[in-house]
Scaffold this active site. Structure first.
Site, PDB file in Angstrom:
ATOM      1  N   PHE A 149       0.813  -1.225   0.000  1.00  0.00           N
ATOM      2  CA  PHE A 149       0.000   0.000   0.000  1.00  0.00           C
ATOM      3  C   PHE A 149       0.845   1.274   0.000  1.00  0.00           C
ATOM      4  CE2 PHE A 149       0.881  -0.114   4.571  1.00  0.00           C
ATOM      5  CZ  PHE A 149       1.050   1.238   4.860  1.00  0.00           C
ATOM      6  N   LYS A 173      -1.068  -6.759  -9.226  1.00  0.00           N
ATOM      7  CA  LYS A 173      -2.065  -6.920  -8.148  1.00  0.00           C
ATOM      8  C   LYS A 173      -1.671  -5.905  -7.066  1.00  0.00           C
ATOM      9  CE  LYS A 173      -3.084  -8.220  -4.539  1.00  0.00           C
ATOM     10  NZ  LYS A 173      -3.544  -7.266  -3.491  1.00  0.00           N
ATOM     11  N   CYS A 281       9.489   1.898   3.369  1.00  0.00           N
ATOM     12  CA  CYS A 281      10.406   0.810   3.696  1.00  0.00           C
ATOM     13  C   CYS A 281      11.825   1.329   3.881  1.00  0.00           C
ATOM     14  CB  CYS A 281      10.392  -0.237   2.601  1.00  0.00           C
ATOM     15  SG  CYS A 281      10.988   0.433   1.057  1.00  0.00           S
TER      16      CYS A 281
HETATM   17  P1  NAD Z   1       1.473  -6.619   2.986  1.00  0.00           P
HETATM   18  O1  NAD Z   1       2.496  -7.673   3.074  1.00  0.00           O
HETATM   19  O2  NAD Z   1       0.346  -6.617   3.952  1.00  0.00           O
HETATM   20  O3  NAD Z   1       0.795  -6.609   1.529  1.00  0.00           O
HETATM   21  C1  NAD Z   1       1.563  -6.622   0.348  1.00  0.00           C
HETATM   22  C2  NAD Z   1       0.752  -7.298  -0.765  1.00  0.00           C
HETATM   23  O4  NAD Z   1       0.494  -8.655  -0.394  1.00  0.00           O
HETATM   24  C3  NAD Z   1      -0.595  -6.647  -1.009  1.00  0.00           C
HETATM   25  O5  NAD Z   1      -0.839  -6.617  -2.395  1.00  0.00           O
HETATM   26  C4  NAD Z   1      -1.564  -7.571  -0.287  1.00  0.00           C
HETATM   27  O6  NAD Z   1      -2.841  -7.605  -0.876  1.00  0.00           O
HETATM   28  C5  NAD Z   1      -0.894  -8.928  -0.396  1.00  0.00           C
HETATM   29  N1  NAD Z   1      -1.188  -9.804   0.749  1.00  0.00           N
HETATM   30  C6  NAD Z   1      -1.482  -9.423   2.020  1.00  0.00           C
HETATM   31  N2  NAD Z   1      -1.683 -10.506   2.795  1.00  0.00           N
HETATM   32  C7  NAD Z   1      -1.499 -11.591   2.003  1.00  0.00           C
HETATM   33  C8  NAD Z   1      -1.555 -12.996   2.233  1.00  0.00           C
HETATM   34  N3  NAD Z   1      -1.839 -13.512   3.427  1.00  0.00           N
HETATM   35  N4  NAD Z   1      -1.313 -13.824   1.200  1.00  0.00           N
HETATM   36  C9  NAD Z   1      -1.005 -13.339  -0.015  1.00  0.00           C
HETATM   37  N5  NAD Z   1      -0.949 -12.004  -0.287  1.00  0.00           N
HETATM   38  C10 NAD Z   1      -1.183 -11.144   0.706  1.00  0.00           C
HETATM   39  O7  NAD Z   1       2.271  -5.205   3.053  1.00  0.00           O
HETATM   40  P2  NAD Z   1       1.653  -3.747   3.152  1.00  0.00           P
HETATM   41  O8  NAD Z   1       1.118  -3.539   4.531  1.00  0.00           O
HETATM   42  O9  NAD Z   1       0.782  -3.457   1.995  1.00  0.00           O
HETATM   43  O10 NAD Z   1       2.986  -2.884   2.958  1.00  0.00           O
HETATM   44  C11 NAD Z   1       3.871  -2.576   3.998  1.00  0.00           C
HETATM   45  C12 NAD Z   1       5.029  -3.529   4.032  1.00  0.00           C
HETATM   46  O11 NAD Z   1       5.718  -3.508   2.783  1.00  0.00           O
HETATM   47  C13 NAD Z   1       6.087  -3.152   5.064  1.00  0.00           C
HETATM   48  O12 NAD Z   1       6.518  -4.303   5.695  1.00  0.00           O
HETATM   49  C14 NAD Z   1       7.195  -2.529   4.230  1.00  0.00           C
HETATM   50  O13 NAD Z   1       8.483  -2.575   4.798  1.00  0.00           O
HETATM   51  C15 NAD Z   1       7.119  -3.357   3.004  1.00  0.00           C
HETATM   52  N6  NAD Z   1       7.754  -2.682   1.890  1.00  0.00           N
HETATM   53  C16 NAD Z   1       8.981  -3.122   1.523  1.00  0.00           C
HETATM   54  C17 NAD Z   1       9.643  -2.501   0.494  1.00  0.00           C
HETATM   55  C18 NAD Z   1      11.004  -2.960   0.077  1.00  0.00           C
HETATM   56  O14 NAD Z   1      11.489  -2.487  -0.932  1.00  0.00           O
HETATM   57  N7  NAD Z   1      11.647  -3.860   0.789  1.00  0.00           N
HETATM   58  C19 NAD Z   1       9.041  -1.432  -0.189  1.00  0.00           C
HETATM   59  C20 NAD Z   1       7.773  -1.023   0.211  1.00  0.00           C
HETATM   60  C21 NAD Z   1       7.134  -1.667   1.258  1.00  0.00           C
END
Ligand code: NAD
Length: 496
Positions: A149, A173, A281
């Site tokens: 997000f 997605k 992140c």
């Molecule tokens: P999230 O892991 O909750 O969601 C990421 C994606 O996975 C979304 O599209 C979501 O719909 C999907 N998803 C969620 N739960 C799932 C499940 N159980 N099974 C399969 N798919 C699922 O992350 P978020 O809250 O959207 O984003 C924040 C996180 O992203 C933080 O941990 C942040 O550090 C990380 N992030 C990392 C980077 C990087 O470059 N390392 C960059 C941006 C964000």
């Protein structure tokens, strides 16, 4: 109520959806739209369309692909504000920050415009008598991109410009929390002349993600999100034979040496700690102060924090709300845990004064001092506007602390000592390092990615690693017929 739906084969999906989710404006706390959640059947429809499109797009000329990318670049550049407004409305970040996000995504599009050069292989004439050897790189097929997000436009743009330029088709997605920017990007591609089916958007949750993971026609998965899900995607995706890069969570430390310019360091700590409400992140969440700087640094940070204005990101404020009420409550619970575990709460961001809706998902900038390594506020990724100060006695103690953390996404050192900085870049176990730069996000022609629990897979995003991820190598050994090269020889081929 506005409906946000999938974009498949060059058009918005017209079918019904069994399941939907609410999309909020975090600054008002009001539901602004409903987003469709894709079922396995809708995922299959999108994959089949993307596969059909791939078979034509992969043979399109480099000239045609480059022209389409340039056209997309121009459209994106002229619609920056439209896209940024959509980001601010559903994510909550301030408008100038949303513009910054689009601009960083645009840089990857510009990098991908150079694809003819990036795809050039090698050619060795006369490797053996009459034999030439050369290498080529070819696209993979249908590439899935699952994004978080916190950067609804930039993170997908880390991947899809290169994937498309290399001749693949893609399915994005995006996060179900802020789904609109992905659809705007789909419309920009259509306007740029990209053939239908090359760029698709599927909205949804775990059901959609699992269907992509299991679909036999998906060639690769680029995931960005929290570490547990990144690990799940990596393990499941690689087991089913897909190429996977899965970027996870972070806990970024900023090491402040005693000779640092403390005004510069305090500015950097506040900007990198509270920008986008800490939902980056690459946000700095831990300040490692090498004594005797901590007291002076904290005073300077407090002065700056007192001036920060929290409110609706579409107005003139410094920091917006958190993305959802659930996430705000989770971050607030960490503040409670920090107090219980004995950290000193210097600035409490709970119940902040804000300019925005009463039901908005508010939390003000928060500062902890005397944090210790075993506390949960140090161990866990909080992903909110909470900055922790850990006091250490030496550079070595600070370095050991950073290196023992489970995450290794980004880090920064603040110092005037070039030798210390050089030692740090060599010794620290982290993927992206800033020297007097707090948020060292690499430019598009370098690659973005962390170490340890911040990345699963061996390929980072964009830059030459991105080109490598979205293509497969072939090496051709060729001989054009010449009767003098005939004859029987059962030996292993050798260069002569
Ligand atoms: P999230 O892991 O909750 O969601 C990421 C994606 O996975 C979304 O599209 C979501 O719909 C999907 N998803 C969620 N739960 C799932 C499940 N159980 N099974 C399969 N798919 C699922 O992350 P978020 O809250 O959207 O984003 C924040 C996180 O992203 C933080 O941990 C942040 O550090 C990380 N992030 C990392 C980077 C990087 O470059 N390392 C960059 C941006 C964000």
């Amino acid at each position: 109520m506005k409906r946000i739906t999938h974009y498949i084969d060059g058009k918005s999906y017209t079918g019904a959806s069994e399941r939907t989710g609410d999309v909020y404006n975090p600054a008002s706390g009001v539901v602004v739209a409903q987003v469709d959640f894709a079922s396995a059947q809708v995922v299959d429809e999108a994959v089949r369309s993307a596969k059909r499109a791939f078979l034509e797009w992969r043979v399109s000329t480099l000239a045609k692909r480059t022209q389409t990318l340039f056209a997309f670049r121009e459209i994106l550049n002229s619609r920056k504000e439209e896209l940024a407004h959509a980001i601010t409305e559903e994510h909550g970040k301030v408008f100038s920050d949303a513009i910054g996000e689009v601009t960083r995504g645009l840089e990857v599009v510009e990098f991908a415009c150079g694809i003819p050069h990036l795809l050039k292989g090698g050619y060795s004439e006369s490797a053996s008598t009459g034999i030439d050897v050369y290498s080529i790189r070819q696209p993979l097929g249908v590439c899935a991109i699952i994004s978080p997000f916190n950067f609804p436009a930039m993170v997908p743009m880390w991947f899809f410009p290169i994937a498309i330029a290399a001749g693949n088709s893609v399915i994005i997605k995006p996060s179900e929390k802020d789904p609109s920017p992905a659809n705007l990007l789909a419309h920009y591609w259509k306007e740029a002349g990209l053939p239908d089916g090359v760029f698709n958007v599927l909205h949804g949750d775990k059901v959609a993600v699992d269907s992509l993971l299991e679909h036999p026609e998906i060639s690769s998965l680029s995931f960005v999100g929290s570490t547990p899900i990144a690990q799940y995607i990596y393990e499941k995706g690689t087991k089913s034979g897909k190429r996977v890069q899965a970027l996870g969570g972070a806990k970024n430390h900023m090491l402040i040496l005693p000779d640092a310019d403390l005004d510069l360091a305090a500015d950097a700590a506040v900007n990198a700690g509270f920008g986008s409400a800490g939902e980056r992140c690459m946000a700095i969440s831990v300040l490692v102060a090498v004594e005797p700087v901590a007291d002076r640094l904290i005073t300077k940070i407090e002065d700056r924090m007192a001036k920060l204005r929290t409110g609706d990101g579409s107005t003139d404020v410094d920091m917006g709300p958190l993305v959802t009420a659930v996430h705000r409550d989770k971050v607030a619970a960490y503040i409670e845990a920090g107090v219980k575990e004995g950290a000193t709460l210097v600035v409490d961001g709970r119940n902040p004064a804000v300019s925005g809706g009463e039901a908005g998902f508010w939390l003000g900038p928060t500062l902890f001092d005397h944090v210790t390594p075993e506390m949960t506020i140090y161990q866990d990724e909080i992903f909110g506007p909470v900055l922790s100060v850990i006091r250490v006695k030496s550079y070595d103690e600070g370095l050991a602390l950073i290196n023992s953390h489970k995450y290794g996404n980004g880090t920064a050192i603040f110092t005037h000592d070039g030798g210390a900085a050089r030692r740090f870049q060599n010794e620290v176990q982290v993927g992206m390092i800033g020297i007097n730069v707090p948020i060292p996000v690499p430019t598009a022609y370098y690659s973005f990615g962390g170490w340890k629990n911040s990345l699963f897979g061996d390929t980072h995003a964009h830059g030459t690693e991105g080109v490598h991820f979205f293509t497969r190598g072939k090496v051709v050994t060729s001989r054009w017929l010449d009767p003098s090269h005939g004859g029987i020889n059962l030996g292993f081929p050798q260069n002569r």
